[in-house]
Structure formats: C-alpha cells, structure tokens
Scaffold this active site. Structure first.
Site, mmCIF file in Angstrom:
data_model
loop_
_atom_site.group_PDB
_atom_site.id
_atom_site.type_symbol
_atom_site.label_atom_id
_atom_site.label_comp_id
_atom_site.label_asym_id
_atom_site.label_seq_id
_atom_site.Cartn_x
_atom_site.Cartn_y
_atom_site.Cartn_z
ATOM 1 N N ASP A 1 0.862 -1.188 0.000
ATOM 2 C CA ASP A 1 0.000 0.000 0.000
ATOM 3 C C ASP A 1 0.896 1.235 0.000
ATOM 4 O OD1 ASP A 1 -1.704 2.136 0.499
ATOM 5 O OD2 ASP A 1 -3.009 0.978 1.809
ATOM 6 N N GLU B 1 -23.481 -4.070 -11.372
ATOM 7 C CA GLU B 1 -24.322 -4.640 -10.315
ATOM 8 C C GLU B 1 -25.757 -4.131 -10.468
ATOM 9 O OE1 GLU B 1 -22.551 -3.719 -6.524
ATOM 10 O OE2 GLU B 1 -20.687 -4.766 -6.988
ATOM 11 N N HIS C 1 -22.490 -8.431 -3.199
ATOM 12 C CA HIS C 1 -21.969 -7.239 -2.522
ATOM 13 C C HIS C 1 -22.423 -7.185 -1.068
ATOM 14 C CE1 HIS C 1 -20.308 -3.000 -3.580
ATOM 15 N NE2 HIS C 1 -20.031 -3.290 -2.313
#
Length: 300
Positions: free
Chosen positions: A168, A254, A273
């Site tokens: 990260d 979605e 989800h």
C-alpha cells in the site's frame, strides 16, 4: 425530510422517524425518475452503494449524505464539496464483517471439499479428490491495500496461522504485516485479497498478466470494488486451473445482468456485494449513519 434510498436496519429507520419526517424507499436505485422527484424535498440523503449521488441529483438541495458503508465511488465527492454537502461514511462499522468474509471464503476455497455436493447427490463418493484440500495455516495472505479492513483481515489470518504480507503506497505503517511491493504480493501470496478503492490507478489491477504471475493454485478474493479485477480474465484463469479459486463480492456491473461471464466457471464463489453486510454490521452501520445524519440536522 430524510430520504433513505437503500435498505437500512428498521430499528434505526424508526429512530429517525421519531425525530423527523422520513421516506424509506429501498428500491429507489431502480427507479431513478422517482428518486429525482423525491429528493427535491429532502434535507438529507441516506444511501448504500447503488444510489449514484452525482449530476442533477446534487442540485436538489439536501445538505448531507449518510453512506451506509465506506466506499465512496458512487458519490461525487468534489461535487458535494463544491455545494457544501457533507458526506458521512460509516467508517469502521462493517470492518469485522468484511474481514470475516475474506478469511472464511478463502478457507472454503482452499479446502475445496465444500464444492462437491452435486457429485455426492448424484451418488458418487469423491473422498479422494475431497481429501486433497489445503489448510489455511501456514499459507501466505497477501493484502493489496492496508487500511482498517485489511488490517483486521490480517489479524484474523494471523490467528489462523497465516503469514501476512501487504502492499500500500499510502499506508503510514505496516504493523502486523510484512511490507512488500504489489508485484511481490501477487507473486508470493497463496491468498490475494483486495482492499483498494476503484480509481484509474486500480482499475483492472488484477488483469490477465497479474493472474498469470500468481502462484499456481492461489486464491483470489475481491470484497473491495468491482472493476478492480478483470472478471473475464479471472474466469479464464479458473477454467485453466491456474487459479485455485476465487470469491467475488463486487462487480463491474451490479446486478450482473445477462451478459456476465461466470456461468459454469469452477471453484468460484459469487455473492451480491454483502461482504460488509451481516445482521450485526447492518445494525452498527445504520446506527452510526442515523446518529451522524441526525446530528448534522440538529435532531439529537
């Protein structure tokens, strides 16, 4: 009026109703014309991830958005800031739910035996293949992104005996994980879990080339954002056997619609989800959002 456009814990809807006029219409993402009409009289808007808070909607006059979750890619943050609209994500409220999703689905995919129900119902007894599953202990958990959810995921992985590595560029520290590059996570991890927002930088982060660099038999889990993985490439890697399994909770489109590539793909878990949605997490997210919206409106 407070307009709630997606599902919310009923107890906290009622809590808001005791303090203000509330319109609770969790099907509004599928009725954009009705949404545009209803929002005109709203002082506050409460949404999940399907309501697109952008464009003409921003001119309706509401002064805050309560986000039942943490992802903000469905909200035009610059547009909100330009209009003085405050945005309140429920940071931390669903962390444990997502972390549990990642680790438990990874364990299921590593073990493999849970996918053999159809063969058993057909009369087979696939004890040999079922016995080739792998333990989660001793495996390398690779985290792309190392924010709060990734850190909790790593903690659960370590509790089960996993080694944790993470990449990260924005992380301030890597407590609990060994810091490596993105390429090293992809190449070294037995389980790769995504914990990044959808940006131009992360779009198709896991594409065909990245999948080819993963260890043979590795597991991929995406409970972050749709669009971060190339879904067709994941299906190809699963069909070829190079990828040992995948769990996808977020998708580029979605709901999926009819054109999705997933039919018949082996060793694939699809969920709608809900990585951050459990009964407990929904109550925490709803409480945090309700209280922050009420405070913004001076109702507490």
């Amino acid at each position: 009026m407070i307009l709630i456009t997606e599902f919310m814990d009923e107890a906290w809807v009622d809590w808001l109703r005791a303090r203000a006029e509330v319109t609770y219409a969790p099907d509004l993402p599928d009725r954009p014309d009705a949404l545009m009409t209803m929002v005109q009289t709203a002082r506050a808007l409460i949404v999940r991830n399907r309501t697109q808070v952008r464009g003409d909607l921003l001119g309706a006059g509401f002064t805050c958005v309560g986000r039942l979750g943490v992802g903000l890619d469905n909200i035009d943050m610059e547009g909100c800031a330009a209009r003085g609209i405050e945005v309140y994500p429920a940071v931390g409220a669903n962390t444990l739910s997502v972390a549990e999703y990642v680790v438990t689905t990874a364990a299921v995919l590593l073990r493999g035996a849970y996918m053999m129900r159809a063969e058993m119902e057909a009369g087979a007894w696939p004890r040999g293949p079922a016995g080739q599953g792998r333990e989660i202990a001793g495996k390398v958990l690779g985290l792309l992104g190392y924010g709060e959810i990734a850190r909790k995921t790593g903690a659960l992985g370590r509790a089960l005996g996993m080694e944790v590595i993470a990449a990260d560029p924005y992380a301030k520290d890597f407590e609990g994980a060994r810091a490596v590059s993105v390429d090293e996570v992809i190449a070294q991890a037995d389980v790769v879990s995504l914990h990044v927002p959808l940006t131009e930088e992360t779009r198709d982060l896991i594409d065909g080339a990245a999948l080819a660099r993963m260890k043979p038999g590795a597991i991929l889990v995406n409970a972050a954002r749709g669009g971060v993985v190339d879904e067709g490439a994941v299906c190809d890697a699963l069909r070829s056997g190079h990828l040992g399994g995948a769990a996808l909770d977020t998708f580029a489109t979605e709901p999926l619609g009819a054109a999705h590539p997933f039919a018949g793909v082996p060793n694939l878990i699809l969920t709608p989800h809900i990585g951050g949605v459990t009964a407990e997490a929904n109550a925490r997210v709803s409480e945090m959002t309700a209280r922050r919206v009420a405070a913004h409106l001076g109702l507490e």
